[in-house]
Scaffold this motif. Structure first.
Motif, PDB file in Angstrom:
ATOM      1  N   VAL A   1       0.874  -1.182   0.000  1.00  0.00           N
ATOM      2  CA  VAL A   1       0.000   0.000   0.000  1.00  0.00           C
ATOM      3  C   VAL A   1       0.905   1.224   0.000  1.00  0.00           C
ATOM      4  O   VAL A   1       1.657   1.448   0.941  1.00  0.00           O
ATOM      5  CB  VAL A   1      -0.913   0.034   1.242  1.00  0.00           C
ATOM      6  N   SER A   2       0.861   1.981  -1.076  1.00  0.00           N
ATOM      7  CA  SER A   2       1.737   3.151  -1.171  1.00  0.00           C
ATOM      8  C   SER A   2       0.912   4.416  -1.378  1.00  0.00           C
ATOM      9  O   SER A   2      -0.134   4.392  -2.013  1.00  0.00           O
ATOM     10  CB  SER A   2       2.721   2.991  -2.337  1.00  0.00           C
ATOM     11  N   GLY A   3       1.399   5.495  -0.791  1.00  0.00           N
ATOM     12  CA  GLY A   3       0.774   6.790  -1.016  1.00  0.00           C
ATOM     13  C   GLY A   3      -0.504   7.030  -0.262  1.00  0.00           C
ATOM     14  O   GLY A   3      -1.252   7.961  -0.586  1.00  0.00           O
ATOM     15  N   VAL A   4      -0.806   6.218   0.760  1.00  0.00           N
ATOM     16  CA  VAL A   4      -2.021   6.381   1.545  1.00  0.00           C
ATOM     17  C   VAL A   4      -1.658   6.950   2.916  1.00  0.00           C
ATOM     18  O   VAL A   4      -0.693   6.515   3.541  1.00  0.00           O
ATOM     19  CB  VAL A   4      -2.776   5.049   1.710  1.00  0.00           C
ATOM     20  N   ILE A   5      -2.442   7.921   3.370  1.00  0.00           N
ATOM     21  CA  ILE A   5      -2.224   8.542   4.673  1.00  0.00           C
ATOM     22  C   ILE A   5      -3.396   8.210   5.584  1.00  0.00           C
ATOM     23  O   ILE A   5      -4.553   8.322   5.185  1.00  0.00           O
ATOM     24  CB  ILE A   5      -2.120  10.077   4.555  1.00  0.00           C
ATOM     25  N   GLY A   6      -3.096   7.793   6.794  1.00  0.00           N
ATOM     26  CA  GLY A   6      -4.132   7.611   7.800  1.00  0.00           C
ATOM     27  C   GLY A   6      -4.212   8.867   8.658  1.00  0.00           C
ATOM     28  O   GLY A   6      -3.196   9.340   9.170  1.00  0.00           O
ATOM     29  N   VAL A   7      -5.400   9.419   8.821  1.00  0.00           N
ATOM     30  CA  VAL A   7      -5.557  10.663   9.581  1.00  0.00           C
ATOM     31  C   VAL A   7      -6.762  10.555  10.499  1.00  0.00           C
ATOM     32  O   VAL A   7      -7.770   9.909  10.161  1.00  0.00           O
ATOM     33  CB  VAL A   7      -5.706  11.875   8.633  1.00  0.00           C
ATOM     34  N   SER A   8      -6.662  11.137  11.665  1.00  0.00           N
ATOM     35  CA  SER A   8      -7.780  11.175  12.601  1.00  0.00           C
ATOM     36  C   SER A   8      -8.933  11.993  12.014  1.00  0.00           C
ATOM     37  O   SER A   8      -8.720  13.065  11.455  1.00  0.00           O
ATOM     38  CB  SER A   8      -7.317  11.809  13.922  1.00  0.00           C
ATOM     39  N   ARG A   9     -10.149  11.458  12.128  1.00  0.00           N
ATOM     40  CA  ARG A   9     -11.318  12.204  11.660  1.00  0.00           C
ATOM     41  C   ARG A   9     -11.404  13.558  12.369  1.00  0.00           C
ATOM     42  O   ARG A   9     -11.750  14.570  11.760  1.00  0.00           O
ATOM     43  CB  ARG A   9     -12.596  11.400  11.913  1.00  0.00           C
ATOM     44  N   THR A  10     -11.079  13.573  13.656  1.00  0.00           N
ATOM     45  CA  THR A  10     -11.128  14.824  14.416  1.00  0.00           C
ATOM     46  C   THR A  10     -10.141  15.834  13.855  1.00  0.00           C
ATOM     47  O   THR A  10     -10.468  17.017  13.679  1.00  0.00           O
ATOM     48  CB  THR A  10     -10.832  14.557  15.900  1.00  0.00           C
ATOM     49  N   ASP A  11      -8.913  15.395  13.554  1.00  0.00           N
ATOM     50  CA  ASP A  11      -7.919  16.302  12.975  1.00  0.00           C
ATOM     51  C   ASP A  11      -8.378  16.819  11.614  1.00  0.00           C
ATOM     52  O   ASP A  11      -8.225  18.003  11.297  1.00  0.00           O
ATOM     53  CB  ASP A  11      -6.562  15.596  12.824  1.00  0.00           C
ATOM     54  N   LEU A  12      -8.933  15.917  10.800  1.00  0.00           N
ATOM     55  CA  LEU A  12      -9.384  16.326   9.468  1.00  0.00           C
ATOM     56  C   LEU A  12     -10.482  17.378   9.579  1.00  0.00           C
ATOM     57  O   LEU A  12     -10.442  18.410   8.887  1.00  0.00           O
ATOM     58  CB  LEU A  12      -9.885  15.107   8.698  1.00  0.00           C
ATOM     59  N   LEU A  13     -11.466  17.157  10.444  1.00  0.00           N
ATOM     60  CA  LEU A  13     -12.545  18.126  10.608  1.00  0.00           C
ATOM     61  C   LEU A  13     -12.024  19.454  11.151  1.00  0.00           C
ATOM     62  O   LEU A  13     -12.469  20.522  10.725  1.00  0.00           O
ATOM     63  CB  LEU A  13     -13.618  17.562  11.539  1.00  0.00           C
ATOM     64  N   ARG A  14     -11.082  19.387  12.077  1.00  0.00           N
ATOM     65  CA  ARG A  14     -10.530  20.622  12.652  1.00  0.00           C
ATOM     66  C   ARG A  14      -9.845  21.465  11.581  1.00  0.00           C
ATOM     67  O   ARG A  14     -10.055  22.679  11.502  1.00  0.00           O
ATOM     68  CB  ARG A  14      -9.539  20.271  13.758  1.00  0.00           C
ATOM     69  N   HIS A  15      -9.051  20.827  10.734  1.00  0.00           N
ATOM     70  CA  HIS A  15      -8.325  21.581   9.711  1.00  0.00           C
ATOM     71  C   HIS A  15      -9.251  22.053   8.588  1.00  0.00           C
ATOM     72  O   HIS A  15      -9.057  23.148   8.038  1.00  0.00           O
ATOM     73  CB  HIS A  15      -7.186  20.728   9.150  1.00  0.00           C
ATOM     74  N   LEU A  16     -10.257  21.254   8.243  1.00  0.00           N
ATOM     75  CA  LEU A  16     -11.241  21.708   7.257  1.00  0.00           C
ATOM     76  C   LEU A  16     -12.005  22.910   7.784  1.00  0.00           C
ATOM     77  O   LEU A  16     -12.239  23.890   7.059  1.00  0.00           O
ATOM     78  CB  LEU A  16     -12.215  20.579   6.916  1.00  0.00           C
ATOM     79  N   ASP A  17     -12.390  22.860   9.041  1.00  0.00           N
ATOM     80  CA  ASP A  17     -13.129  23.957   9.648  1.00  0.00           C
ATOM     81  C   ASP A  17     -12.296  25.251   9.632  1.00  0.00           C
ATOM     82  O   ASP A  17     -12.816  26.331   9.354  1.00  0.00           O
ATOM     83  CB  ASP A  17     -13.513  23.592  11.074  1.00  0.00           C
ATOM     84  N   ALA A  18     -11.001  25.122   9.918  1.00  0.00           N
ATOM     85  CA  ALA A  18     -10.129  26.300   9.935  1.00  0.00           C
ATOM     86  C   ALA A  18      -9.937  26.883   8.543  1.00  0.00           C
ATOM     87  O   ALA A  18      -9.626  28.077   8.398  1.00  0.00           O
ATOM     88  CB  ALA A  18      -8.774  25.933  10.540  1.00  0.00           C
ATOM     89  N   ALA A  19     -10.130  26.061   7.505  1.00  0.00           N
ATOM     90  CA  ALA A  19      -9.947  26.528   6.126  1.00  0.00           C
ATOM     91  C   ALA A  19     -11.154  27.274   5.585  1.00  0.00           C
ATOM     92  O   ALA A  19     -11.071  27.931   4.536  1.00  0.00           O
ATOM     93  CB  ALA A  19      -9.633  25.340   5.215  1.00  0.00           C
ATOM     94  N   VAL A  20     -12.289  27.199   6.259  1.00  0.00           N
ATOM     95  CA  VAL A  20     -13.503  27.893   5.804  1.00  0.00           C
ATOM     96  C   VAL A  20     -13.331  29.394   6.031  1.00  0.00           C
ATOM     97  O   VAL A  20     -13.021  29.827   7.139  1.00  0.00           O
ATOM     98  CB  VAL A  20     -14.740  27.376   6.565  1.00  0.00           C
ATOM     99  N   PRO A  21     -13.527  30.206   5.007  1.00  0.00           N
ATOM    100  CA  PRO A  21     -13.323  31.655   5.168  1.00  0.00           C
ATOM    101  C   PRO A  21     -14.348  32.282   6.114  1.00  0.00           C
ATOM    102  O   PRO A  21     -15.452  31.757   6.302  1.00  0.00           O
ATOM    103  CB  PRO A  21     -13.480  32.202   3.744  1.00  0.00           C
ATOM    104  N   GLU A  22     -13.971  33.410   6.704  1.00  0.00           N
ATOM    105  CA  GLU A  22     -14.840  34.088   7.666  1.00  0.00           C
ATOM    106  C   GLU A  22     -16.118  34.609   7.023  1.00  0.00           C
ATOM    107  O   GLU A  22     -17.106  34.878   7.717  1.00  0.00           O
ATOM    108  CB  GLU A  22     -14.087  35.236   8.330  1.00  0.00           C
ATOM    109  N   SER A  23     -16.114  34.777   5.707  1.00  0.00           N
ATOM    110  CA  SER A  23     -17.310  35.269   5.018  1.00  0.00           C
ATOM    111  C   SER A  23     -18.459  34.267   5.029  1.00  0.00           C
ATOM    112  O   SER A  23     -19.609  34.632   4.784  1.00  0.00           O
ATOM    113  CB  SER A  23     -16.963  35.620   3.567  1.00  0.00           C
ATOM    114  N   VAL A  24     -18.156  32.995   5.313  1.00  0.00           N
ATOM    115  CA  VAL A  24     -19.194  31.965   5.355  1.00  0.00           C
ATOM    116  C   VAL A  24     -20.017  32.118   6.627  1.00  0.00           C
ATOM    117  O   VAL A  24     -19.480  32.235   7.730  1.00  0.00           O
ATOM    118  CB  VAL A  24     -18.570  30.554   5.282  1.00  0.00           C
TER     119      VAL A  24
END
Length: 343
Positions: free
Chosen positions: A87-110
């Motif tokens: 298995v190459s090129g696959v990353i395992g990431v915590s769902r909590t970490d993913l949601l936290r970083h996605l949330d931080a990427a949402v612009p303030e205008s939303v």
């Protein structure tokens, strides 16, 4: 400025909100829960999902927070490796970490709106990013598109112990599955699935964990060590729901993304990946084309691929959790493993 209302602030909804052009659209996100998940689980990010994360702008932090996969062993219930796959090129990431970083990427205008959606807007584009139990899909696609309950129970969790090298992989038993994978250098992600009458709502996690310990008692030693360390407060226990086949994900001014469009069994590990790809694909089309053209192109790009994965995941579930055909399945896998090593 056109309005886009996103119902659901999970992976698909946040990725879409983070990628939509704020100069072209006024975006609002409605999310019933306003906190991160209290129980951590892990998600596999395949290369295409990583490209979507790069479009959102958070791939570097996800790589830093995640763990890599090198190989995957398929084992029988005793722990014997039947076949090993690179298995190459696959990353395992915590769902909590993913949601936290996605949330931080949402612009303030939303615009953020907390609480359950009581009525759907009549104007602008409505996006159903509200998961397998989508109220948007139910309203726009009708009763035939209602979610369906599978006979399978799934338990997942992360324990604060590293994965022993000789225990990682998936254990396929008679009508049961157990998985062990690294969540980080010092933590292990585990999951289990089998037929159960528990639920579908209000499942007692302690009771489900006790049932799972009993079910896998006497199986591979690695499974026993994981379940001995697992605690109810760090475990998620849910019945698996799926979404029936949909011929299109967009109609008029309503569009579905993620599990709302193609909720599937988790056996291929592609649900979160396809949600990210849905969101980024839709955002890029909306940012560059008129609305009707963008929705038509979204249907064309996403329906066939994600529906094929939904069907493949369902077929994999039947193969993994088969009962009567388990001996034949294991002999075929063992033969395939021997041929692979010989080659």
């Amino acid at each position: 400025m056109d309005a886009i209302t996103i119902v659901g602030g999970g992976i698909a909804g946040l990725a879409l909100a983070a990628t939509i052009d704020p100069d072209r659209f006024h975006v609002s996100v409605h999310e019933q829960r306003n906190t991160l998940p209290t129980v951590e689980t892990s998600l596999a990010m395949w290369p295409e999902a990583q490209q979507a994360l790069d479009s959102v702008g958070i791939l570097p932090v996800i790589r830093a927070a995640g763990s890599g996969f090198d190989a995957m062993a398929l084992r029988d219930a005793s722990g014997k490796a039947l076949i090993r796959a690179e298995v190459s090129g696959v990353i395992g990431v915590s769902r909590t970490d993913l949601l936290r970083h996605l949330d931080a990427a949402v612009p303030e205008s939303v615009t953020r709106v907390s609480g359950a959606v009581t009525s759907l807007p009549a104007a602008g584009l409505l996006v159903g990013a509200d998961g397998v139990h989508s109220v948007v899909r139910r309203a726009a696609w009708g009763p035939r598109a209602r979610e369906r309950l599978s006979p399978y129970l799934a338990l997942r969790g992360i324990i604060s112990e590293p994965v022993p090298a000789d225990t990682a992989g998936e254990y396929w038993g008679r009508g049961e599955l157990f998985g062990i994978a690294p969540a980080s250098r010092q933590r292990t992600y585990w999951y289990a699935s089998y037929r159960s009458d528990l639920g579908p709502a209000g499942i007692d996690v302690a009771a489900a964990l006790a049932l799972t310990r009993h079910r896998f008692s006497g199986k591979a030693a690695g499974i026993g060590r994981i379940l001995a360390a697992a605690a109810p407060e760090g475990t998620l226990a849910q019945r698996i729901w799926t979404v029936p086949a949909l011929g299109r994900y967009a109609r008029e001014r309503t569009v579905l993304v993620g599990d709302a469009a193609h909720g599937m069994t988790p056996n291929l590990g592609r649900g979160a990946c396809e949600a990210l790809i849905d969101a980024v694909t839709l955002a890029q089309l909306l940012n560059s084309r008129p609305l009707p053209e963008a929705l038509t192109a979204y249907n064309r790009r996403r329906v066939l691929r994600s529906q094929a994965l939904r069907l493949a995941s369902s077929a994999m579930t039947r193969l993994v959790l088969t009962e009567s055909a388990q001996p034949l399945r294991d002999r075929i896998l063992s033969l395939a493993g021997r041929l692979s090593r010989a080659a």
